[in-house]
Write a protein that holds these residues in place. Structure first.
Motif, PDB file in Angstrom:
ATOM      1  N   ARG A  85      35.385  14.682  -2.186  1.00  0.00           N
ATOM      2  CA  ARG A  85      35.724  16.007  -2.730  1.00  0.00           C
ATOM      3  C   ARG A  85      35.071  16.207  -4.099  1.00  0.00           C
ATOM      4  O   ARG A  85      34.494  17.260  -4.376  1.00  0.00           O
ATOM      5  CB  ARG A  85      37.242  16.142  -2.843  1.00  0.00           C
ATOM      6  CG  ARG A  85      37.669  17.413  -3.586  1.00  0.00           C
ATOM      7  CD  ARG A  85      39.168  17.588  -3.617  1.00  0.00           C
ATOM      8  NE  ARG A  85      39.844  16.455  -4.208  1.00  0.00           N
ATOM      9  CZ  ARG A  85      41.167  16.301  -4.212  1.00  0.00           C
ATOM     10  NH1 ARG A  85      41.941  17.212  -3.652  1.00  0.00           N
ATOM     11  NH2 ARG A  85      41.717  15.253  -4.767  1.00  0.00           N
ATOM     12  N   GLU A  86      35.165  15.187  -4.938  1.00  0.00           N
ATOM     13  CA  GLU A  86      34.587  15.322  -6.284  1.00  0.00           C
ATOM     14  C   GLU A  86      33.070  15.429  -6.216  1.00  0.00           C
ATOM     15  O   GLU A  86      32.448  16.208  -6.945  1.00  0.00           O
ATOM     16  CB  GLU A  86      34.999  14.120  -7.134  1.00  0.00           C
ATOM     17  CG  GLU A  86      34.516  14.220  -8.564  1.00  0.00           C
ATOM     18  CD  GLU A  86      35.090  13.145  -9.453  1.00  0.00           C
ATOM     19  OE1 GLU A  86      34.622  13.016 -10.596  1.00  0.00           O
ATOM     20  OE2 GLU A  86      36.004  12.413  -9.006  1.00  0.00           O
ATOM     21  N   ASP A  89      32.337  18.917  -4.430  1.00  0.00           N
ATOM     22  CA  ASP A  89      33.001  20.088  -4.993  1.00  0.00           C
ATOM     23  C   ASP A  89      33.557  20.991  -3.896  1.00  0.00           C
ATOM     24  O   ASP A  89      33.639  22.215  -4.058  1.00  0.00           O
ATOM     25  CB  ASP A  89      32.056  20.875  -5.899  1.00  0.00           C
ATOM     26  CG  ASP A  89      32.815  21.738  -6.904  1.00  0.00           C
ATOM     27  OD1 ASP A  89      33.950  21.365  -7.269  1.00  0.00           O
ATOM     28  OD2 ASP A  89      32.292  22.803  -7.289  1.00  0.00           O
TER      29      ASP A  89
END
Length: 203
Positions: A85-86, A89
């Motif tokens: 996810r990081e 994004d």
């Protein structure tokens, strides 16, 4: 069109109906393992257990709108989803279609997901960490809102084309019931035994 990237935690029929089929219908990518084969890889036993698919993800993450995964039960799988996810994004959405923290004693999964055990704690952490949750019905949605306020009901999807086949005619007053489940589900059917007996006696 919303395009999910499905990250499968296990290869089961649940994933097929809850993720792969809806994701493909939405135009997203289901079972990235299939796509990895185009990059010279055979298959993955679980995306979180391998790092060889990074090339594929790097090339295709921008094609998707969110990451959609079944609930992880091991810390390294949750860490993988949060890192993805990081890196991308993209929002992380977790799906749960069971009362994961209220497993009857007769169900074999109760040995794997013990009350207060590490797998339960990991699943709870995932539900709280996710940007949103999906589930099958209002009852489960209410149950999950204890961990995350953003819950969407997405009913099970069955591809109609797999049911379009010639069927043998049967008497109009006959009721046919299909029970599909593994042995841990045996006690579930006992709960509807009186109804089944009524159907049998009536029809």
């Amino acid at each position: 069109m919303i395009r999910p990237l499905c990250i499968s935690q296990m290869n089961t029929a649940i994933n097929y109906y809850r993720h792969w089929m809806p994701a493909k219908a939405l135009g997203g990518t289901a079972t990235p393992e299939e796509e990895f084969a185009n990059y010279g890889y055979l298959r993955s036993e679980g995306a979180a257990d391998n790092d060889y698919h990074t090339e594929w993800l790097n090339d295709h993450l921008s094609d998707h709108d969110f990451i959609w995964s079944t609930a992880p039960l091991e810390p390294h799988r949750l860490a993988y989803l949060e890192a993805l996810r990081e890196w991308s994004d993209l929002p992380l959405v977790i799906d749960l279609d069971d009362l994961l923290f209220n497993i009857p004693g007769y169900n074999q999964a109760g040995d794997r997901i013990r009350k207060g055990g590490p797998r339960e704690r990991t699943a709870i952490a995932a539900l709280r960490s996710a940007d949103g949750l999906t589930t099958t019905c209002a009852h489960l949605a209410g149950y999950l809102r204890e961990f995350n306020s953003n819950v969407t009901i997405t009913p099970n999807a069955v591809d109609p084309t797999i049911w379009y086949y010639p069927r043998q005619p049967h008497p109009a007053n006959e009721v046919r019931i299909l029970w599909a489940g593994s042995t841990p589900r045996y006690a579930d059917i006992l709960e509807i035994k009186p109804t089944l007996e009524w159907l049998h006696d009536t029809y």
